[in-house]
Motif scaffolding. Structure first.
Motif, PDB file in Angstrom:
ATOM      1  N   GLU A 156       0.830  -1.204   0.000  1.00 30.21           N
ATOM      2  CA  GLU A 156       0.000   0.000   0.000  1.00 30.21           C
ATOM      3  C   GLU A 156       0.868   1.260   0.000  1.00 30.21           C
ATOM      4  OE1 GLU A 156      -4.035   1.476   2.211  1.00 30.21           O
ATOM      5  OE2 GLU A 156      -2.471   0.561   3.438  1.00 30.21           O
ATOM      6  N   VAL A 187      -4.617   2.771  -5.651  1.00 28.32           N
ATOM      7  CA  VAL A 187      -5.153   1.548  -5.077  1.00 28.32           C
ATOM      8  C   VAL A 187      -6.577   1.789  -4.613  1.00 28.32           C
ATOM      9  CG1 VAL A 187      -4.837  -0.202  -3.313  1.00 28.32           C
ATOM     10  CG2 VAL A 187      -2.850   0.888  -4.357  1.00 28.32           C
ATOM     11  N   SER A 230      -7.396  -3.032  -1.750  1.00 32.05           N
ATOM     12  CA  SER A 230      -6.495  -2.696  -0.666  1.00 32.05           C
ATOM     13  C   SER A 230      -6.123  -3.943   0.136  1.00 32.05           C
ATOM     14  CB  SER A 230      -7.151  -1.668   0.251  1.00 32.05           C
ATOM     15  OG  SER A 230      -6.362  -1.418   1.375  1.00 32.05           O
ATOM     16  N   TRP A 231      -4.923  -3.890   0.712  1.00 34.83           N
ATOM     17  CA  TRP A 231      -4.433  -5.024   1.484  1.00 34.83           C
ATOM     18  C   TRP A 231      -5.264  -5.252   2.740  1.00 34.83           C
ATOM     19  CZ3 TRP A 231      -2.826  -4.392   6.483  1.00 34.83           C
ATOM     20  CH2 TRP A 231      -2.632  -3.075   6.898  1.00 34.83           C
TER      21      TRP A 231
END
Length: 362
Positions: free
Chosen positions: A303, A352, A357-358
């Motif tokens: 990110e 992103v 997103s992570w």
């Protein structure tokens, strides 16, 4: 008075039986049998194919009568084949048990904390020759080897592999899909092992592979016929061994074609806090031994890098990260216009999206 016997009647000449003179016996020559060629011993593959062809099949069971199903020969065949899955399950259970015992012992052992340098490249230099033997078992049990194979099979065009190490991905390259392959690592001994491995597996492709001993934090120059950047960049277990993982990802992005792909297979933090606490406790000793910090937050690193996330998957309680990224549009042009004396500035707005997103993979 007794009668005298009558004399025998003479045989007419026309009824005489001709007698052929005896001929000497002729020796019949003995025919030697043709020499039989000795059948070579079957190879392990042939033996396994023979055993596999004799396995009990469902179609055979459907044709057998109740009496044949109860026969001693059929029951013995079933008992013999039941041993194979039991043996495989036992072997996997033994391996997982041993791995769990070693992990528990390493976690419960009191570790002496000491200051470690940021650069642990000397650990890789020291472990280069025996590195594959150390990690083979653990990567097989965690299915990392199969994921290496699936990840590397996606490589195409001009390919760059960062932190190649001893070349554990080299056997899985489809060289017919690759124009060139650049293998980069900061460790000279590791790169020497990778070079030998490439020569053993893809010797006919040796003229189009380049070996670079340098840090991935330094600018990476693509080949002369890939001025627009690499089409595929691969990195497996590399973010854990660099002191600046965000900068490494941005440097990879700068050397990638705008339409290219960046494929990562990493290990880091888990879904579960109890496992993260174990990783945090053992991380210094693991890094001191292997040069790898296995408790990094890969999602946060991705990110912060600003790259576009295409896909993220996690395995092994979330500690194994499969990450597919794309470079940002116009970045290479912006970097080429940036003066050489000024460091490139990353865009402030990250492309992103919340979906990619992570954070959703926690």
């Amino acid at each position: 008075m007794a009668k005298l016997p009558k004399p025998p009647k003479p045989v007419p000449k026309s009824r005489t039986i001709p007698v052929t003179p005896a001929t000497p016996l002729q020796r019949i020559p003995r025919i030697k049998p043709a020499p039989q060629s000795r059948r070579p011993d079957p190879t392990p593959k042939e033996s396994w194919q023979r055993v596999w062809s004799e396995r009990p099949k469902i179609s055979d069971l459907q044709r057998l009568s109740d009496e044949q199903l109860r026969s001693a020969q059929h029951q013995a065949k079933l008992r013999r084949w039941r041993q194979w899955p039991l043996f495989g399950i036992g072997l996997v259970a033994f391996g997982m048990g041993m791995y769990g015992v070693m992990l528990y012992a390493s976690v419960m052992e009191d570790v002496e904390h000491k200051e470690l340098p940021d650069d642990l490249i000397d650990r890789f230099d020291r472990n280069a020759e025996g590195y594959d033997e150390k990690v083979d078992m653990s990567e097989t049990l965690l299915f990392i080897t199969s994921r290496r194979k699936r990840l590397t099979a996606q490589a195409k065009g001009h390919v760059l592999e960062v932190a190649v190490g001893t070349g554990r991905n080299i056997p899985y390259y489809n060289t017919k899909e690759c124009a060139t392959v650049t293998l980069l690592d900061a460790s000279g001994p590791m790169l020497a092992v990778a070079k030998r491995k490439w020569n053993d597996t893809h010797k006919e492709y040796f003229s189009r592979v380049f070996f670079k001993q340098q840090s991935a934090l330094q600018p990476i120059v693509p080949p002369w016929d890939a001025q627009d950047g690499y089409d595929t960049v691969i990195q497996t277990m590399g973010l854990c061994s660099t002191p600046e993982p965000v900068k490494l990802l941005q440097n990879i992005e700068a050397s990638t074609n705008e339409n290219g792909q960046i494929l990562l297979l990493e290990h880091g933090k888990s879904h579960y806090e109890w496992l993260n606490s174990m990783l945090d406790k053992t991380a210094p000793a693991h890094a001191d031994e292997h040069g790898c910090w296995w408790n990094k937050d890969i999602g946060q690193i991705v990110e912060e890098s600003g790259l576009e996330v295409v896909n993220i998957q996690r395995y092994n309680f979330g500690t194994t990260w499969w990450v597919e990224l794309k470079p940002r549009k116009g970045l290479r042009k912006k970097l080429s216009e940036t003066p050489a004396q000024q460091p490139p500035v990353a865009p402030t707005e990250s492309p992103v999206t919340p979906k990619s997103s992570w954070a959703i993979w926690r």
